[in-house]
Design a protein around this motif. Structure first.
Motif, PDB file in Angstrom:
ATOM      1  N   PRO A  25     -22.171  22.964 -12.635  1.00 52.20           N
ATOM      2  CA  PRO A  25     -20.711  22.898 -12.813  1.00 52.20           C
ATOM      3  C   PRO A  25     -20.836  21.788 -11.629  1.00 52.20           C
ATOM      4  CG  PRO A  25     -20.763  25.581 -12.411  1.00 52.20           C
ATOM      5  CD  PRO A  25     -22.295  24.398 -12.162  1.00 52.20           C
ATOM      6  N   GLU A  26     -19.932  20.094 -12.108  1.00 50.19           N
ATOM      7  CA  GLU A  26     -19.353  19.319 -12.209  1.00 50.19           C
ATOM      8  C   GLU A  26     -19.546  18.941 -10.919  1.00 50.19           C
ATOM      9  OE1 GLU A  26     -16.990  15.869 -13.962  1.00 50.19           O
ATOM     10  OE2 GLU A  26     -16.322  17.227 -14.723  1.00 50.19           O
ATOM     11  N   SER A  27     -18.449  19.238 -10.305  1.00 51.44           N
ATOM     12  CA  SER A  27     -18.432  18.913  -8.838  1.00 51.44           C
ATOM     13  C   SER A  27     -19.655  19.083  -7.935  1.00 51.44           C
ATOM     14  CB  SER A  27     -16.932  20.237  -8.059  1.00 51.44           C
ATOM     15  OG  SER A  27     -17.949  21.310  -8.327  1.00 51.44           O
ATOM     16  N   GLU A  28     -20.193  20.155  -8.360  1.00 49.62           N
ATOM     17  CA  GLU A  28     -21.771  21.128  -7.628  1.00 49.62           C
ATOM     18  C   GLU A  28     -22.743  19.650  -7.444  1.00 49.62           C
ATOM     19  OE1 GLU A  28     -24.690  24.961  -6.920  1.00 49.62           O
ATOM     20  OE2 GLU A  28     -22.780  24.850  -8.199  1.00 49.62           O
ATOM     21  N   ALA A  29     -22.622  19.498  -9.273  1.00 43.82           N
ATOM     22  CA  ALA A  29     -24.254  19.233  -9.535  1.00 43.82           C
ATOM     23  C   ALA A  29     -23.498  17.183  -8.972  1.00 43.82           C
ATOM     24  CB  ALA A  29     -23.833  18.902 -11.243  1.00 43.82           C
ATOM     25  N   ARG A  30     -22.362  16.829  -8.765  1.00 44.92           N
ATOM     26  CA  ARG A  30     -22.079  15.634  -8.467  1.00 44.92           C
ATOM     27  C   ARG A  30     -23.400  15.925  -6.826  1.00 44.92           C
ATOM     28  NH1 ARG A  30     -18.930  11.135 -10.023  1.00 44.92           N
ATOM     29  NH2 ARG A  30     -17.743  12.828 -11.011  1.00 44.92           N
ATOM     30  N   GLY A 120     -28.075  -2.396  -7.271  1.00 41.69           N
ATOM     31  CA  GLY A 120     -26.044  -2.380  -7.626  1.00 41.69           C
ATOM     32  C   GLY A 120     -25.265  -1.903  -6.232  1.00 41.69           C
ATOM     33  N   ASN A 121     -23.681  -2.413  -6.920  1.00 43.30           N
ATOM     34  CA  ASN A 121     -22.989  -1.982  -5.884  1.00 43.30           C
ATOM     35  C   ASN A 121     -21.950  -0.452  -7.215  1.00 43.30           C
ATOM     36  OD1 ASN A 121     -23.249  -4.059  -4.450  1.00 43.30           O
ATOM     37  ND2 ASN A 121     -22.281  -5.603  -5.963  1.00 43.30           N
ATOM     38  N   LEU A 122     -22.875   0.645  -6.530  1.00 45.46           N
ATOM     39  CA  LEU A 122     -22.008   1.373  -6.541  1.00 45.46           C
ATOM     40  C   LEU A 122     -21.117   2.687  -5.724  1.00 45.46           C
ATOM     41  CD1 LEU A 122     -26.024   3.728  -8.191  1.00 45.46           C
ATOM     42  CD2 LEU A 122     -23.784   2.763  -8.982  1.00 45.46           C
ATOM     43  N   PRO A 123     -20.526   2.756  -5.922  1.00 43.23           N
ATOM     44  CA  PRO A 123     -19.192   3.524  -5.948  1.00 43.23           C
ATOM     45  C   PRO A 123     -20.022   4.586  -4.471  1.00 43.23           C
ATOM     46  CG  PRO A 123     -19.546   4.225  -7.459  1.00 43.23           C
ATOM     47  CD  PRO A 123     -20.237   3.112  -7.901  1.00 43.23           C
ATOM     48  N   LEU A 124     -20.035   5.259  -4.176  1.00 40.53           N
ATOM     49  CA  LEU A 124     -20.199   6.127  -2.821  1.00 40.53           C
ATOM     50  C   LEU A 124     -19.145   8.223  -2.906  1.00 40.53           C
ATOM     51  CD1 LEU A 124     -20.142   5.144   0.800  1.00 40.53           C
ATOM     52  CD2 LEU A 124     -22.126   4.855  -1.776  1.00 40.53           C
ATOM     53  N   ASP A 125     -19.943   8.921  -3.079  1.00 41.99           N
ATOM     54  CA  ASP A 125     -18.937   9.862  -3.769  1.00 41.99           C
ATOM     55  C   ASP A 125     -18.184  10.535  -2.045  1.00 41.99           C
ATOM     56  OD1 ASP A 125     -21.753  10.770  -1.821  1.00 41.99           O
ATOM     57  OD2 ASP A 125     -22.256  12.542  -3.249  1.00 41.99           O
ATOM     58  N   ALA A 126     -18.237  11.989  -1.804  1.00 38.32           N
ATOM     59  CA  ALA A 126     -17.340  13.001  -0.815  1.00 38.32           C
ATOM     60  C   ALA A 126     -18.271  11.994   0.023  1.00 38.32           C
ATOM     61  CB  ALA A 126     -17.058  14.005  -1.035  1.00 38.32           C
ATOM     62  N   LYS A 127     -19.724  12.644  -0.554  1.00 36.95           N
ATOM     63  CA  LYS A 127     -20.738  12.859   1.847  1.00 36.95           C
ATOM     64  C   LYS A 127     -21.219  11.065   2.180  1.00 36.95           C
ATOM     65  CE  LYS A 127     -20.718  17.662   1.322  1.00 36.95           C
ATOM     66  NZ  LYS A 127     -19.975  17.934   2.306  1.00 36.95           N
ATOM     67  N   GLY A 128     -20.804  10.435   1.292  1.00 39.29           N
ATOM     68  CA  GLY A 128     -21.562   9.096   1.102  1.00 39.29           C
ATOM     69  C   GLY A 128     -22.554   8.759   1.154  1.00 39.29           C
ATOM     70  N   LEU A 132     -24.828   8.304  -8.296  1.00 37.52           N
ATOM     71  CA  LEU A 132     -25.359   7.312  -9.847  1.00 37.52           C
ATOM     72  C   LEU A 132     -25.116   8.538 -10.461  1.00 37.52           C
ATOM     73  CD1 LEU A 132     -27.510   6.688 -11.141  1.00 37.52           C
ATOM     74  CD2 LEU A 132     -29.191   7.916 -10.020  1.00 37.52           C
ATOM     75  N   TYR A 133     -24.693   9.876 -10.482  1.00 30.99           N
ATOM     76  CA  TYR A 133     -23.959  10.971 -11.506  1.00 30.99           C
ATOM     77  C   TYR A 133     -22.649  10.177 -12.428  1.00 30.99           C
ATOM     78  CZ  TYR A 133     -21.549  15.612 -12.918  1.00 30.99           C
ATOM     79  OH  TYR A 133     -20.874  16.334 -13.597  1.00 30.99           O
ATOM     80  N   ALA A 134     -21.836   9.572 -11.688  1.00 28.77           N
ATOM     81  CA  ALA A 134     -21.085   9.358 -12.292  1.00 28.77           C
ATOM     82  C   ALA A 134     -21.798   8.190 -13.032  1.00 28.77           C
ATOM     83  CB  ALA A 134     -19.567   8.179 -11.388  1.00 28.77           C
ATOM     84  N   ILE A 135     -22.532   7.168 -12.861  1.00 32.44           N
ATOM     85  CA  ILE A 135     -23.639   7.078 -13.798  1.00 32.44           C
ATOM     86  C   ILE A 135     -23.527   7.038 -15.318  1.00 32.44           C
ATOM     87  CG2 ILE A 135     -25.416   4.691 -13.854  1.00 32.44           C
ATOM     88  CD1 ILE A 135     -22.597   4.131 -12.467  1.00 32.44           C
ATOM     89  N   VAL A 136     -25.085   8.106 -14.820  1.00 34.55           N
ATOM     90  CA  VAL A 136     -25.079   8.905 -15.602  1.00 34.55           C
ATOM     91  C   VAL A 136     -24.660   9.664 -16.908  1.00 34.55           C
ATOM     92  CG1 VAL A 136     -26.992  11.236 -16.137  1.00 34.55           C
ATOM     93  CG2 VAL A 136     -27.229   9.812 -14.329  1.00 34.55           C
ATOM     94  N   ILE A 137     -23.357  10.057 -16.169  1.00 37.59           N
ATOM     95  CA  ILE A 137     -22.768  10.985 -16.766  1.00 37.59           C
ATOM     96  C   ILE A 137     -22.128   9.929 -18.151  1.00 37.59           C
ATOM     97  CG2 ILE A 137     -20.374  11.691 -16.603  1.00 37.59           C
ATOM     98  CD1 ILE A 137     -22.791  13.421 -16.389  1.00 37.59           C
ATOM     99  N   SER A 138     -21.758   8.695 -17.527  1.00 41.67           N
ATOM    100  CA  SER A 138     -20.851   7.977 -18.370  1.00 41.67           C
ATOM    101  C   SER A 138     -22.024   7.668 -19.556  1.00 41.67           C
ATOM    102  CB  SER A 138     -20.408   6.489 -17.315  1.00 41.67           C
ATOM    103  OG  SER A 138     -20.217   5.142 -18.546  1.00 41.67           O
ATOM    104  N   SER A 139     -23.026   7.678 -19.094  1.00 45.80           N
ATOM    105  CA  SER A 139     -23.780   6.772 -20.705  1.00 45.80           C
ATOM    106  C   SER A 139     -24.215   7.966 -21.073  1.00 45.80           C
ATOM    107  CB  SER A 139     -25.562   6.815 -19.019  1.00 45.80           C
ATOM    108  OG  SER A 139     -25.624   5.889 -18.743  1.00 45.80           O
ATOM    109  N   PHE A 140     -24.552   9.328 -21.536  1.00 46.70           N
ATOM    110  CA  PHE A 140     -24.383  10.327 -22.243  1.00 46.70           C
ATOM    111  C   PHE A 140     -23.152  10.639 -22.145  1.00 46.70           C
ATOM    112  CE2 PHE A 140     -28.595  11.752 -19.457  1.00 46.70           C
ATOM    113  CZ  PHE A 140     -29.355  10.536 -20.247  1.00 46.70           C
TER     114      PHE A 140
END
Length: 210
Positions: A25-30, A120-128, A132-140
């Motif tokens: 599930p998305e939240s857990e996967a990220r 690259g200058n990637l954003p950070l998730d809630a855990k800091g 990379l999850y966002a990049i992968v999802i955006s690509s696919f």
């Protein structure tokens, strides 16, 4: 070729297991995938293994090129009467083409993920962790990008199928007593790895398409 090939076969298992987190599930996967990516980039043991991986990839590619050039030189001109298709599989006769597709795929893959994550200058998730999850999802979520990956994974599957059998023979593991077991394992391994990777872009495209 055999040693680096089998090491890369082992790496693919680890890589697939890590990437299967994208099917959660998305939240857990990220959270899990970004934590996993951070672990791979920050652990000294993993870094050492990654250097071995890079050297194996380069060595495998360079040595395959040398073998191809040597074989062409030895064969000279093309056969006037060529019936090799009756005694060998298509993938065994076209490892150069399959390897080239995989090499191009690796360049794209490293550029879009490894390079972006490292430099690259990637954003950070809630855990800091770097997201990379966002990049992968955006690509696919792009159909053409998924298509490139699916074609590349099919090439990988055919490459693995011949490469696995070839490596076991080279290392003396393809003994008549357990040749059947080796063939069955090779087929299962190649199919699981191939379709394991193929399902991830398809799942993301059809289930997380924005």
């Amino acid at each position: 070729m055999a040693a680096t090939g089998l090491f890369l076969c082992f790496f693919l298992v680890i890589h697939l297991l890590g990437n299967l987190q994208l099917l959660l599930p998305e939240s857990e996967a990220r959270e899990q995938f970004n934590w996993y990516s951070h672990l791979l980039s920050g652990n000294i043991i993993i870094k050492i293994i990654s250097y071995v991986l890079y050297l194996s990839l380069i060595g495998h590619a360079v040595y395959s090129l040398l073998i191809t050039l040597k074989n062409k030189k030895a064969n000279g001109t093309k056969y006037v009467y060529d019936k090799r298709a009756k005694v060998s599989n298509w993938n065994s006769r076209n490892m150069g083409i399959l390897g080239t597709i995989i090499l191009i795929f690796l360049i794209i893959h490293f550029k879009d993920y490894w390079y972006v994550y490292k430099f690259g200058n990637l954003p950070l998730d809630a855990k800091g962790n770097k997201d990379l999850y966002a990049i992968v999802i955006s690509s696919f979520q792009q159909g053409w990008y998924v298509l490139i990956y699916e074609i590349s994974f099919l090439a990988l599957g055919f490459h693995l199928l011949h490469g696995f059998f070839s490596a076991t023979r080279t290392l003396g593991l393809y003994h008549p007593k357990y040749a059947k077991a080796v063939r069955i394992f090779g087929w299962i391994y190649s199919v699981v790895i191939t379709f394991g990777f193929m399902q991830i872009p398809i799942y993301i495209y059809f289930n997380l398409h924005s």
